[in-house]
Each structure stands twice: as structure tokens, then as C-alpha cells.
Design a protein around this motif. Structure first.
Motif, short mmCIF file in Angstrom:
data_model
loop_
_atom_site.label_atom_id
_atom_site.label_comp_id
_atom_site.label_asym_id
_atom_site.label_seq_id
_atom_site.Cartn_x
_atom_site.Cartn_y
_atom_site.Cartn_z
N THR A 158 0.84 -1.19 0.00
CA THR A 158 0.00 0.00 0.00
C THR A 158 0.88 1.24 0.00
OG1 THR A 158 -1.69 -1.17 1.26
CG2 THR A 158 -1.83 1.23 1.19
N PHE A 159 0.58 2.15 -0.88
CA PHE A 159 1.37 3.37 -0.97
C PHE A 159 0.67 4.49 -0.21
CE2 PHE A 159 3.36 0.91 -4.14
CZ PHE A 159 4.59 1.48 -4.40
N PRO A 160 1.44 5.36 0.41
CA PRO A 160 0.82 6.50 1.11
C PRO A 160 0.11 7.40 0.13
CG PRO A 160 3.20 6.81 0.96
CD PRO A 160 2.92 5.41 0.48
N ARG A 161 -0.96 8.01 0.60
CA ARG A 161 -1.72 8.92 -0.25
C ARG A 161 -0.88 10.14 -0.61
NH1 ARG A 161 -6.15 7.12 3.05
NH2 ARG A 161 -7.84 6.30 1.77
N ARG A 162 -0.94 10.51 -1.85
CA ARG A 162 -0.21 11.69 -2.31
C ARG A 162 -1.14 12.90 -2.22
NH1 ARG A 162 2.65 9.32 -7.81
NH2 ARG A 162 3.92 7.71 -6.81
N ARG A 163 -1.05 13.61 -1.13
CA ARG A 163 -1.92 14.76 -0.92
C ARG A 163 -1.11 16.05 -1.09
NH1 ARG A 163 -6.77 13.20 1.06
NH2 ARG A 163 -6.90 11.19 2.13
N LYS A 164 -1.75 17.01 -1.72
CA LYS A 164 -1.10 18.31 -1.87
C LYS A 164 -1.03 19.02 -0.52
CE LYS A 164 -2.79 18.94 -6.60
NZ LYS A 164 -3.57 19.82 -7.51
N LYS A 165 0.03 19.74 -0.32
CA LYS A 165 0.18 20.49 0.93
C LYS A 165 -0.81 21.65 0.94
CE LYS A 165 5.03 19.36 1.80
NZ LYS A 165 6.40 19.90 2.04
#
Length: 292
Positions: A158-165
Motif C-alpha cells: 500500500t502506498f501512502p496517499r499523495r496529498r497536496k500540501k
């Protein structure tokens, strides 16, 4: 194998709650706007609408009071026994006056605090309702374990969610921690975990088709990152979405097993299920899947 078709109709309350909580910025914005609009309406009513209504009722009250005074004066000047009955008309007029006075007393200023609270509640309920409906009607893959629950495929990584800062992004990290997703894991470690799981499950080696319904570029990026960490007897072939790519179906017939890569919140369940049916039709084994 039971594919749990009823799962598509089941709403997981926990997932739905986090689906809404991750959108707390829009929830807060809509709620504040709704509260501000209702408070603004209360102010507009108090300044413009209420004075006009009061003046209208007051004018009617003065007119009815004048009529009542005239009826009483007329009743006093007439002798009893005549056919007129001014008392009955005066009684009806008095009732109208009482009603107007009661109505005048009910015409009060709206409370800003009360209407603001009502707007906040309505806005919160409305945005929650919209998100619940969108969640229930959405065909997007939600949690990282959905494919596991539906098809019994092993979760390879599972990859961490790529969330915009964004502003107050610490709240998003707090929600990820409460949800239990791998928010603190680095992408390098996620690639490493996926490669180790593939190595452990593919001990005899072979040719493995890496495919999924996500963008082809992301599939290439995934394969490029894990190939150096695999054994030499493990050969990976990259294929775009087999639902729309004939060459991937050709590779599917030639490979020994399949590795799926799907993306939470983007991969559509209907396309994943069609992908599963194509794999099952050729009786190909599925090593597992990666949730990005």
C-alpha cells in the motif's frame, strides 16, 4: 469463489465517515456560508421587511379602533328597541382589534444567533447529505482492502496517499492516523515492501504481467522502481488497461501470473471486475495487487 457481489451495495459507515472527514475544508466552508446567509437574512428582515409589516398592521389597528369608537358613539345616541344592533358589529370589530394586537406582538426581530445556528445546522446537514449520496453512488474503489474482500487477492503493498500540501494539513495527517492507513510510510519503503512480497510469492520465478486500470505511466513507474529489487528469474511485463488494450490481452495469454496495480479513489469497480473476469477466463493466477 464467492465474489461478494452484495459488497457493492453495502455502505461501510467507517469508510463513508472518513470519505466525508477528508473533505472537512469544503464541509466547513459550506457550513459557514450557510450560517452567514441565514444571519444576513435575519438582518435584512429586521431592517427592511419587519418595519413595513409593523406599519401595515399598525395602520389596520388604527382604522379598526376608529371604527369601534364610531360604533360605540352611535350605539349611545340611539334608543333601545330599534332594529339596529350596533353591539354585534362592535363585538366583531373588537375581535379584529384583538387579532391585530396579537399579530403586532408576534412581529418581533429575528435573532441573529438563532438564525445563524439554524443556517450552520442546515449547511452541515446538506453537505453531509450530498457527500453521503455521492459516496453511495460512486463506483470508485474506496479502501485498500476492497479488492481483497471482493476477490480474495493478496495485498502486496500500500502506498501512502499523495496529498497536496494545504493549509492545516496536519488535520489530514491526523485523519490518516485514525483511519489506519500508511500515511507515515515513505514511497521507497512501499516499493520495497511490494518487491519483497512479490519475491516471496514468486519463488520459482516466471513471467508476470503487471497491469491495472490506472494510467500506463504509473504502471511503468511502479515496474521501474521494483525491478532492481527482484530476483533475476522474475520477469515483469507491463500492460495497459486490458479492458481497452488488445496487446495486454495477448500478454495475459503468455504470462505465468498477474500482478494488479490499482488506485484508491480512482479505479472504477466495474472496470476492475471486468479485468478480473478476463483473468479468470484464461485461468491465470493472480499473485496479488498493489493499492496506490
Amino acid at each position: 469463489m464467492d465474489y461478494r457481489e452484495e459488497y457493492e451495495q453495502k455502505i461501510d459507515l467507517k469508510d463513508m465517515l472518513f470519505h466525508i472527514l477528508y473533505r472537512w475544508r469544503s464541509v466547513l466552508l459550506i457550513t459557514v456560508i450557510a450560517g452567514g446567509l441565514t444571519a444576513g437574512y435575519a438582518a435584512l428582515y429586521n431592517m427592511t421587511i419587519l418595519p413595513g409589516k409593523r406599519d401595515e398592521v399598525q395602520a389596520q389597528l388604527q382604522e379598526q379602533t376608529r371604527i369601534l369608537d364610531e360604533l360605540r358613539a352611535q350605539a349611545q345616541s340611539q334608543e333601545q328597541g330599534q332594529g339596529q344592533a350596533p353591539g354585534q358589529t362592535a363585538e366583531e370589530t373588537q375581535k379584529q382589534i384583538d387579532q391585530l394586537e396579537s399579530r403586532l406582538g408576534e412581529l418581533k426581530k429575528y435573532s441573529y444567533l438563532k438564525y445563524c445556528a439554524m443556517g450552520l445546522a442546515a449547511g452541515l446537514f446538506g453537505i453531509f447529505f450530498c457527500y453521503v449520496v455521492s459516496y453511495a453512488l460512486s463506483d470508485k474503489m474506496r479502501g485498500e482492502s476492497e479488492i481483497l474482500e471482493r476477490y480474495d487477492y493478496r495485498l502486496l503493498g500500500t502506498f501512502p496517499r499523495r496529498r497536496k500540501k494545504k493549509l492545516l494539513s496536519g488535520i489530514d495527517r491526523f485523519l490518516e492516523k485514525k483511519e489506519g492507513v500508511s500515511g507515515q510510510m515513505t514511497e521507497e519503503e512501499a516499493y520495497r515492501i511490494a518487491s519483497v512480497n512479490i519475491t516471496n510469492l514468486a519463488k520459482d520465478g516466471g513471467a508476470f504481467l503487471v497491469t491495472g486500470t490506472i494510467e500506463f505511466g504509473k504502471l511503468q513507474e511502479f515496474v521501474k522502481a521494483i525491478v532492481p529489487q527482484l530476483q533475476e528469474n522474475v520477469v515483469l511485463m507491463v500492460g495497459a488497461d486490458m479492458n481497452v488494450t488488445a496487446s495486454t490481452l495477448e500478454m495475459l495469454a503468455e504470462c505465468d501470473a498477474v500482478i494488479l496495480v490499482e488506485e484508491r479513489g480512482r479505479s472504477l469497480r466495474a472496470r476492475v471486475h471486468k479485468e478480473h473476469e478476463s483473468i479468470a477466463a484464461l485461468e491465470k493466477a493472480v499473485v496479488g495487487y498493489v493499492a496506490m
